[in-house]
Scaffold this active site. Structure first.
Site, PDB file in Angstrom:
ATOM      1  N   PRO A 142       0.838  -1.210   0.000  1.00 21.78           N
ATOM      2  CG  PRO A 142       0.143  -0.901   2.208  1.00 21.78           C
ATOM      3  CD  PRO A 142       0.908  -1.839   1.323  1.00 21.78           C
ATOM      4  CG  MET A 143       3.994   1.548  -2.359  1.00 15.25           C
ATOM      5  SD  MET A 143       4.959   1.305  -3.866  1.00 15.25           S
ATOM      6  CE  MET A 143       3.734   0.525  -4.934  1.00 15.25           C
ATOM      7  CB  CYS A 160       2.793   5.064   7.403  1.00 11.49           C
ATOM      8  SG  CYS A 160       3.033   6.495   6.318  1.00 11.49           S
ATOM      9  CE  LYS A 180       4.029  -2.547   4.305  1.00 11.39           C
ATOM     10  NZ  LYS A 180       4.996  -1.546   4.779  1.00 11.39           N
ATOM     11  CG  ASN A 207       7.710  -4.149   2.661  1.00  4.37           C
ATOM     12  OD1 ASN A 207       7.609  -3.110   3.310  1.00  4.37           O
ATOM     13  ND2 ASN A 207       7.708  -4.138   1.350  1.00  4.37           N
ATOM     14  N   GLY A 208      10.795  -4.796   2.072  1.00  2.07           N
ATOM     15  CA  GLY A 208      11.934  -3.893   2.146  1.00  2.07           C
ATOM     16  C   GLY A 208      13.046  -4.254   1.189  1.00  2.07           C
ATOM     17  N   GLY A 258       6.979  -3.049  -2.811  1.00  3.30           N
ATOM     18  CA  GLY A 258       6.479  -1.685  -2.895  1.00  3.30           C
ATOM     19  C   GLY A 258       7.163  -0.904  -3.987  1.00  3.30           C
ATOM     20  NE  ARG A 259      11.229   2.384  -1.288  1.00  4.63           N
ATOM     21  CZ  ARG A 259      12.418   2.652  -0.780  1.00  4.63           C
ATOM     22  NH1 ARG A 259      12.998   3.809  -1.037  1.00  4.63           N
ATOM     23  NH2 ARG A 259      13.050   1.770  -0.013  1.00  4.63           N
TER      24      ARG A 259
END
Length: 354
Positions: free
Chosen positions: A17-18, A102, A147, A209-210, A233-234
């Site tokens: 979820p960006m 976030c 998350k 994640n990451g 994500g990115r």
């Protein structure tokens, strides 16, 4: 495959979820390219959803091409998160995800996002309320996930203990971004620290994640940490086809590379989806931004990027993409067309004829 509560995913690969990027058009694009097991909305403010804010409603918009879908909520114990979770279930969410990671000021300053890591006890009580509301409203159909990050900073690593307590509170899975809040997106993600979370929980899946920017990173992250799924994500912003390639890698198959023409066609498909769901003006703004991301994987395509950046409308964008996607044009940029005959394009090869 990956199972989260009652929801069976076809792959263990999740689109993150960006904020500002994960709109309906982009989610559908990634799904069409293949490999996505679950996608998530942008961050949703509980108050905004319940009062029917047009922006919030657009961020939460979904349809039959966008399933299974998780809707991610953010807020704190003073916000109507249980009520917003029930709203999300009524509007297409198959999972409810609670944002605890976030680091962005507009989220954290409202005592949401990663600030929830500062007070794990209050956070667990909040999650218990959300889980109870979701359980009753969905009659057990919809799982709740969370998350989080490793912690606020290196002196406050709470992810293992918090994940264990969240599991006991009824959370069906946790996703761990392997950085602290203080790091934001700097430094290197500590995949090994995700393994500490895996060891702390009893049976729920942990999703890593990451720094997942290549297909080969997925099996490596799973090997290093022992996580059962990977959220991207990115890395998906410039290569939305990464999910398909990562799934091929996990299945032991040869990864299918994309040619320059394939990538240009993906950009073109993104234009059409954005136009359909965002409207022409915002679609133009979107592709002007995204072409710089796509361009990072395309080699020398500066004239194409400049043509899109300066385009006055979507028709000009379409013209630029069409000119660059013609087989005879590939010789000008010294990229031989990889197929004989008609240019089928990556999306059509994958079976998408829409």
């Amino acid at each position: 495959m990956l199972r989260i509560g009652t929801v069976q995913l076809e792959t263990p690969l999740l689109l993150a979820p960006m904020a500002g990027h994960c709109d309906l058009a982009f989610r559908i694009l990634c799904r069409e390219l293949g490999g996505v097991g679950l996608a998530c909305t942008d961050l949703l403010n509980a108050h905004s959803l319940l009062r029917g804010s047009p922006t919030a409603l657009e961020l939460a918009a979904t349809n039959g091409l966008d399933q299974p879908l998780a809707m991610q909520l953010y807020g704190n114990g003073d916000d109507p998160l249980p009520e917003a979770a029930c709203w999300a279930i009524d509007h297409g969410a198959r999972l409810i995800d609670i944002n605890m990671g976030c680091p962005v000021d507009k989220v954290a300053k409202k005592n949401g996002g990663s600030l929830l890591l500062r007070d794990p006890c209050s956070t667990v009580r909040l999650v218990e309320r959300i889980v109870d509301a979701v359980e009753r409203h969905s009659r057990g159909r919809v799982p709740v996930t969370a998350k989080l990050r490793l912690g606020w900073d290196e002196s406050c690593i709470v992810a293992p203990g918090l994940a264990r307590d969240l599991e006991r509170a009824g959370v069906a899975a946790v996703t761990v971004h392997a950085r602290t809040t203080e790091q934001r997106f700097k430094g290197v993600a500590r995949w090994d620290r995700i393994g500490e979370v895996v060891a702390a929980v009893d049976s729920i899946p942990v999703i890593g994640n990451g720094d997942v920017t290549e297909a080969d990173h997925v099996p490596e992250l799973m090997r290093v940490s022992g996580c059962r799924g990977v959220m991207i994500g990115r890395g998906a912003l410039r290569t939305p086809w990464i999910f398909r390639q990562a799934h091929e890698r996990l299945m032991g198959r040869e990864v299918t590379p994309l040619s320059l023409l394939d990538k240009i066609e993906v950009a073109g498909r993104h234009v059409e989806l954005a136009a359909a769901y965002l409207g022409p003006i915002r679609a133009l703004r979107c592709i002007r931004q995204r072409i710089s991301w796509y361009g990072k994987t395309m080699g020398h395509v500066k004239p194409l990027k400049e043509a899109i950046r300066t385009a006055s409308d979507l028709d000009a964008v379409r013209t630029a993409i069409y000119q660059w996607s013609r087989p005879e044009f590939s010789s000008i940029v010294e990229m031989p067309h990889p197929r004989s005959g008609r240019n089928l394009g990556m999306l059509e090869v994958l079976g998408n004829t829409s």
